[in-house]
Structure formats: C-alpha cells, structure tokens
Design a protein around this motif. Structure first.
Motif, PDB file in Angstrom:
ATOM      1  N   ALA A  42       0.877  -1.085   0.119  1.00 25.16           N
ATOM      2  CA  ALA A  42      -0.133   0.175  -0.029  1.00 25.16           C
ATOM      3  C   ALA A  42       0.597   1.195  -0.154  1.00 25.16           C
ATOM      4  CB  ALA A  42      -0.877  -0.015   1.268  1.00 25.16           C
ATOM      5  N   THR A  43       0.524   2.049  -0.804  1.00 22.58           N
ATOM      6  CA  THR A  43       1.204   3.552  -0.960  1.00 22.58           C
ATOM      7  C   THR A  43       0.397   4.456  -1.320  1.00 22.58           C
ATOM      8  OG1 THR A  43       3.412   4.492  -1.624  1.00 22.58           O
ATOM      9  CG2 THR A  43       2.204   3.390  -3.163  1.00 22.58           C
ATOM     10  N   THR A  44       0.831   5.602  -1.436  1.00 25.27           N
ATOM     11  CA  THR A  44       0.285   6.930  -1.555  1.00 25.27           C
ATOM     12  C   THR A  44       0.078   7.161  -2.995  1.00 25.27           C
ATOM     13  OG1 THR A  44       1.864   8.576  -1.391  1.00 25.27           O
ATOM     14  CG2 THR A  44       0.718   7.897   0.618  1.00 25.27           C
ATOM     15  N   ASP A  45      -0.863   8.114  -3.434  1.00 27.89           N
ATOM     16  CA  ASP A  45      -0.993   8.616  -5.135  1.00 27.89           C
ATOM     17  C   ASP A  45       0.367   9.339  -5.288  1.00 27.89           C
ATOM     18  OD1 ASP A  45      -1.371  10.841  -3.534  1.00 27.89           O
ATOM     19  OD2 ASP A  45      -3.453  11.126  -4.069  1.00 27.89           O
ATOM     20  N   THR A  46       0.898   9.906  -4.404  1.00 28.89           N
ATOM     21  CA  THR A  46       2.309  10.839  -4.959  1.00 28.89           C
ATOM     22  C   THR A  46       3.541   9.692  -5.006  1.00 28.89           C
ATOM     23  OG1 THR A  46       2.977  11.430  -2.721  1.00 28.89           O
ATOM     24  CG2 THR A  46       1.337  12.955  -4.002  1.00 28.89           C
ATOM     25  N   LEU A  47       3.611   8.645  -4.025  1.00 23.61           N
ATOM     26  CA  LEU A  47       4.813   8.015  -4.256  1.00 23.61           C
ATOM     27  C   LEU A  47       4.677   6.746  -5.055  1.00 23.61           C
ATOM     28  CD1 LEU A  47       5.376   7.727  -0.355  1.00 23.61           C
ATOM     29  CD2 LEU A  47       6.964   8.691  -2.217  1.00 23.61           C
TER      30      LEU A  47
END
Length: 301
Positions: free
Chosen positions: A100-105
């Motif tokens: 799981a990660t963020t939309d910017t990474l």
C-alpha cells in the motif's frame, strides 16, 4: 436441532454487522447479495435465534447478533494472528506481496518495479493506492510505503530518507510576485480528507488569513492547481521538483514541515522471505531517490 456455527458463518455475521446492509456485506465477502441473504437465513434457522432486526435502511444486530459478532471478532483476530505467524515461517522469496502506498509515491515506486521483477521473478506484487494508512494487522496490506514523521508504534520498519517541502508556483504566477510576503499570495488549500497531513498543519499554523482560491483532496490535484496558476502550493519536493512548469518560491526547502519516507510491515511478517526480500529491494531503490526526496536534486529548467 441447533446447527453448529463454523468460521464462514461467523465471518458473514460480522460482515453484516460492520456494513449494516446485505449489499455491503456481499461486497466485503466478494459474494452476491442473494448469497448473503440465503446464508443469513440458514444461520438464523439453524440457531433458532434472530440475529438481526430488518429495517428499510439496513440491518441492526439483536442482542444475540451482538454476541455472535463479538465472538466472531475474537476468532477473526486469532485467525489473522495465526496467518501472520505461519506466513513468517516461509523461507522462500515466493508468492504475493501486497503493498500500500500513496498517490504521490506510486510513480516513484513503479519506476523500480521492473528491476525488482528481474531480481525476484517469483514474487507477485499487488499495489493499493490510498492516502489512508492500510491496516497491516488485518492484512489489508503487508508492506506500507508512507510519508510520515511518526509511524504507528505497532508496526516495524525502516526510515529510508527525509522528505523536504517547499512552496511552489507556476512560472506565470510567480512572474513579478516572488518578493511578496507569503500571506499576500493566493493559495491552494486542502480539504478535510488531507487535514491530518504535515502540509495541512503547516498551512493552519502559517497561513491563517491567506486567500484560498480553492481546496483539493489529493496532492496531485494540489500540484496541478499550482501548475494552472491558481496560486501557491506547499508540496513535497519529490513531487514539485519533478514538475516542469513549477518552481520554488525559495531556492532551499523549508525547515518545516519535515517528514520521512518509511517502509513498514507487521512484526510477525518481517522475517517472511518474500516480505524481507521486497523490503530489502525497496529500501535500496528508494535510498537512490534520497536527493529528490530531501530536496537537493536540481530542479529542471
């Protein structure tokens, strides 16, 4: 004769309690609405007890339903604990890893995945993009890649690099306005969905009386609004510095806010071969992005 409950029955009851509707429970369990309806009826008939009151807007557990859901929750925790412990005994870097990660990474992550496929061809990755912290205890993900100053204490992980921030504006917006005080500029704000971020905290502390031209609920939209000339935006340098058409208001990143890039997992999974192999690879890959993350990589012209 009372029919005994099995784990699948309890999972269904717990799903209905959590979602409040049969359709929500069906989505959670990845089955059809009719399947949930039929199975719930069979469970109640087998027990000889009504577990839910049916209302037009949803299902509400009866005292018997609350008792069953409480037992189901305890059993679920035991099953998840057992899965994590057994998974931790796996000695081969083989199988599926949920990240799981963020939309910017996500863009930074994707740049490195072809190389990981070459190194670990037997590991299959499932990537979830979300700006909320995945629940690693409940196995929503096995690895979380997160920008945060302080990760949850229940997780273990590695701090890969600092994350610097700077104020950005479009070339057109900043033309002739670079010497204005911060409060004199137009700004793009964040809505409540990102109210927990270090960017939102900095804006609350620094720009209480600033003019906001709009609010957005995602950092890529914050970048895009600044690029369109709607005003200034505080962005992580790894996002702003790679965006042609944006430039920093000041040459150096701000002293505050500061954050960090963390690779996180659950204690019970850290020694699993596929998790350890993925963490080792990602730690090395993201360490190679340190200059970008910490704001020392030269901006494009």
């Amino acid at each position: 004769m009372v029919k005994g409950l099995d784990w699948d029955d309890l999972r269904l009851v717990l799903a209905v309690v959590r979602e409040g509707t049969l359709s929500g429970a069906a989505r959670r369990l990845d089955v059809t609405h009719s399947t949930v309806f039929r199975r719930l009826g069979a469970i109640e008939a087998g027990l000889g007890a009504r577990l839910f009151e049916r209302f037009r807007d949803g299902y509400v557990p009866t005292p018997a339903g609350e008792t069953a859901a409480a037992s189901a929750l305890k059993l679920e925790e035991e099953v998840l604990f057992l899965e994590r412990r057994l998974s931790g005994q796996d000695l081969r870097p083989f199988g599926t890893v949920r990240i799981a990660t963020t939309d910017t990474l996500s863009e930074m992550l994707m740049r490195h995945l072809p190389a990981m496929r070459r190194v670990h061809p037997d590991i299959q990755l499932e990537i979830t993009i979300s700006n909320t912290m995945a629940n690693l205890t409940r196995r929503e993900a096995e690895i979380a890649i997160r920008p945060t100053p302080d990760p949850p204490e229940i997780l273990v992980g590695r701090r890969v690099a600092g994350i610097a921030h700077a104020v950005y504006g479009s070339h057109a917006y900043l033309s002739g306005r670079q010497d204005e005080a911060l409060a004199g500029h137009d700004w793009i704000g964040l809505d409540d969905a990102l109210g927990h971020t270090v960017i939102a905290a900095w804006m609350r502390q620094t720009l209480r009386a600033a003019r906001l031209t709009c609010r957005v609920d995602a950092l890529p939209a914050l970048r895009d609004a600044a690029l369109a000339g709607l005003g200034l935006a505080l962005l992580p340098c790894y996002l702003g510095d790679r965006t042609a058409g944006l430039r920093r208001l000041t040459p150096e990143p701000l002293a505050e806010p500061r954050s960090a890039l963390w690779l996180l997992t659950h204690e019970d999974l850290r020694h699993t071969a596929r998790i350890r192999a993925t963490l080792d690879f990602l730690a090395k890959a993201f360490a190679g992005e340190r200059a970008l993350l910490e704001g020392s990589e030269p901006q494009p012209g």
